[in-house]
Design an enzyme around this catalytic site. Structure first.
Site, PDB file in Angstrom:
ATOM      1  NE  ARG A 230      -3.775  -2.255   2.837  1.00  0.00           N
ATOM      2  CZ  ARG A 230      -3.254  -3.310   3.415  1.00  0.00           C
ATOM      3  NH1 ARG A 230      -2.229  -3.507   4.106  1.00  0.00           N
ATOM      4  NH2 ARG A 230      -4.120  -4.292   3.475  1.00  0.00           N
ATOM      5  CE  LYS A 254      -6.205  -0.721   4.923  1.00  0.00           C
ATOM      6  NZ  LYS A 254      -7.611  -0.699   4.027  1.00  0.00           N
ATOM      7  CG  HIS A 323      -4.830   0.982  -4.612  1.00  0.00           C
ATOM      8  ND1 HIS A 323      -4.384   0.296  -3.456  1.00  0.00           N
ATOM      9  CD2 HIS A 323      -5.776   0.299  -5.010  1.00  0.00           C
ATOM     10  CE1 HIS A 323      -4.883  -0.700  -3.257  1.00  0.00           C
ATOM     11  NE2 HIS A 323      -6.128  -0.819  -4.291  1.00  0.00           N
ATOM     12  NE  ARG A 326      -2.788  -3.300  -1.666  1.00  0.00           N
ATOM     13  CZ  ARG A 326      -2.331  -4.007  -0.511  1.00  0.00           C
ATOM     14  NH1 ARG A 326      -1.216  -4.419  -0.516  1.00  0.00           N
ATOM     15  NH2 ARG A 326      -3.240  -4.647  -0.047  1.00  0.00           N
ATOM     16  CG  HIS A 349      -5.948  -8.306   1.184  1.00  0.00           C
ATOM     17  ND1 HIS A 349      -6.220  -8.728   0.131  1.00  0.00           N
ATOM     18  CD2 HIS A 349      -5.892  -7.002   1.152  1.00  0.00           C
ATOM     19  CE1 HIS A 349      -6.217  -7.603  -0.898  1.00  0.00           C
ATOM     20  NE2 HIS A 349      -6.033  -6.810  -0.287  1.00  0.00           N
ATOM     21  CE1 TYR A 358      -6.234  -6.399  -6.501  1.00  0.00           C
ATOM     22  CE2 TYR A 358      -6.589  -7.476  -4.589  1.00  0.00           C
ATOM     23  CZ  TYR A 358      -6.456  -6.226  -4.969  1.00  0.00           C
ATOM     24  OH  TYR A 358      -6.022  -5.174  -4.357  1.00  0.00           O
TER      25      TYR A 358
END
Length: 380
Positions: A230, A254, A323, A326, A349, A358
Site C-alpha cells: 500500500r 493496517k 494503488h 499494487r 489482507h 482480484y
C-alpha cells in the site's frame, strides 16, 4: 502494538481526565472512558490532545465558547480505537471527520450525539439520505456508516445504549469499480531504467539532483509493484525496515499488524541504488526511507505525482494511481497461477474475501479475451 504507541494512547486518556479502558474488565473499562454526567465540559488541559483536534470540528466556529459534549464522546471513542484497536492515523482522522458531520446533522434534528440513547435508526437513515442528496459518493457513505456503527458499538459495550441502531441500517449499494491494472508490457515500460534523463544511456544525465530523484522514483514504484505495498505502507518505511541481506522488508500494515514482504531482484537493485543516493537528499536526523526534495518524509500527494511522472516518461497515454501498481501486482500473480492464500499473505489482507476481488477481475478479463478471440464466441 508497540510500547511507544501504548504509552501515547494512555497519555491521551490522562489528557482528557478519563481512565484507561485497558484497566479492569472490558465492559467496565469501556464505560470508564465515557464522560460521566458530572464531567466538566471545559478542556481538561490548556494544550488539547491530538485526538481532541480530530473532533474539534463538532462544536463549529459559532460554538467555540461553549464546546459540545458530543466532542468528548467522540474523543473517548477515538482514544479507545487508537489504544485498544490499534487503528491507524488515517482511520482515526477519517472517523473523527465522519462523526463530527453526524453530530452536526443530529444537532439540526434536535438530537445530541452526547445522548446516544436518543438516536434512532430513523436518524441514521435520514443522515444517509441527506448525504445522498448532497451528492456524496456511495463509498464515502459506506465509510461514514461504518464509523457510526463502530461508535454505537462502543457505546453499547459501555452500557450507554442497549442496541446498535446503526447496525440496523443497510449499506448503500456500491458500484463495482476497480483501479486500472496495467498489463505486463505497460508495467515494464513504466519501470524501465534504460530510458531517463540521458535517453538510451540510462538514468544518469549529469544532473545529480535529477539522477537522485529518478533513482528514488523508480525504487518507490518497484516496491509498490514488486512487493504489492500500500502507498501508506511504502511511505511509512524507515531505513531500518529494509533488510537487504535477507531481501525482505518489515512492513507495518493496517491495524499496526507487522509482516515481512519479500524483495524482487529488481526491487533489491533499485533500493540498493537509492540507499546510496539517499544521504544526499535526506535531512541528517530523518529516518524515512523515501524523502522529498526538502529532505523530510515523502507524502501521499508527492507519491501520486511520482507515479504520474513515470507514466508520462514511459509514454503511456493515461496516468495511474500508486494503488494501481499494487492492484497490478496481485492481478499478475493470480494470472500466473499463484494461489489465493499466498497472494492474501503478500498483500496483507485480513480476509480472503478481499483478495477474491482480484480473482473476479481476472475472470472478467479472461472472458473478454475469449469473446474477442474464439471463432464460436458471441462477439458484441
Amino acid at each position: 502494538m508497540s510500547e511507544k504507541k501504548l504509552k501515547q494512547g494512555k497519555s491521551a486518556y490522562r489528557l482528557r481526565g478519563v481512565s484507561d479502558p485497558a484497566a479492569g474488565s472490558r465492559s467496565a473499562g469501556d464505560a470508564a472512558v465515557l464522560p460521566s454526567a458530572g464531567h466538566s465540559e471545559g478542556p481538561a488541559s490548556d494544550a488539547p490532545s491530538e485526538l481532541s483536534s480530530r473532533a474539534a470540528g463538532i462544536a463549529g466556529s459559532d460554538d467555540k465558547a461553549k464546546p459540545d459534549r458530543s466532542t468528548l464522546f467522540i474523543e473517548a471513542f477515538l482514544t479507545w480505537m487508537a489504544v485498544q484497536k490499534g487503528a491507524s492515523e488515517a482511520t482515526l482522522k477519517a472517523y473523527g471527520v465522519d462523526l463530527a458531520q453526524l453530530a452536526n446533522f443530529l444537532r439540526d434534528q434536535g438530537v445530541n450525539l452526547a445522548q446516544p440513547q436518543t438516536v434512532t435508526r430513523r436518524h441514521i437513515q435520514a443522515f444517509l439520505a441527506w448525504l445522498f442528496r448532497k451528492g456524496e459518493a456511495k463509498s464515502s457513505m459506506a465509510r461514514k456508516l461504518a464509523a457510526t456503527r463502530s461508535f454505537f458499538r462502543f457505546q453499547q459495550r459501555g452500557g450507554r445504549v442497549t442496541e446498535n441502531v446503526a447496525a440496523q441500517v443497510r449499506n448503500p449499494r456500491q458500484e463495482k469499480r476497480h483501479p486500472r491494472a496495467l498489463n505486463v508490457d505497460e508495467t515494464f515500460a513504466l519501470l524501465d531504467t534504460s530510458s531517463g534523463p540521458a535517453g538510451a544511456k540510462g538514468p544518469v544525465s549529469g544532473n545529480a539532483e535529477e539522477e537522485r530523484t529518478l533513482c528514488r522514483d523508480l525504487a518507490l514504484a518497484e516496491l509498490l509493484y514488486g512487493s504489492g505495498l500500500r502507498i501508506s505502507e511504502a511511505l511509512s518505511l524507515n531505513v531500518d525496515d529494509v533488510q537487504l541481506s535477507s531481501r525482505v522488508l518489515r512492513i507495518m500494515g493496517k491495524g499496526s499488524k507487522e509482516r515481512l514482504s519479500p524483495l524482487s531482484d529488481t526491487s533489491y537493485t533499485s533500493l540498493r541504488q537509492w540507499l546510496e543516493e539517499r544521504p544526499f537528499l535526506a535531512q541528517s536526523e530523518e529516518n524515512a526511507l523515501f524523502v522529498g526534495t526538502r529532505g523530510s518524509r515523502l507524502n501521499r500527494r508527492e507519491a501520486a505525482r511520482i507515479v504520474e511522472r513515470l507514466c508520462h516518461r514511459a509514454g503511456l497515454s493515461f496516468a495511474v494511481s500508486p494503488h494501481s501498481l499494487r492492484h497490478s501486482f496481485a492481478t499478475h500473480l493470480l494470472e500466473a497461477g499463484a494461489d489465493m492464500r499466498s497472494v492474501q499473505e503478500l498483500l496483507g489482507h485480513q480476509r480472503l474475501t478481499t483478495t477474491q476481488r482480484y480473482t473476479q477481475l481476472s475472470l472478467e478479463r479472461l472472458m473478454q479475451t475469449y469473446d474477442q478471440a474464439h471463432p464460436r464466441a458471441l462477439k458484441k
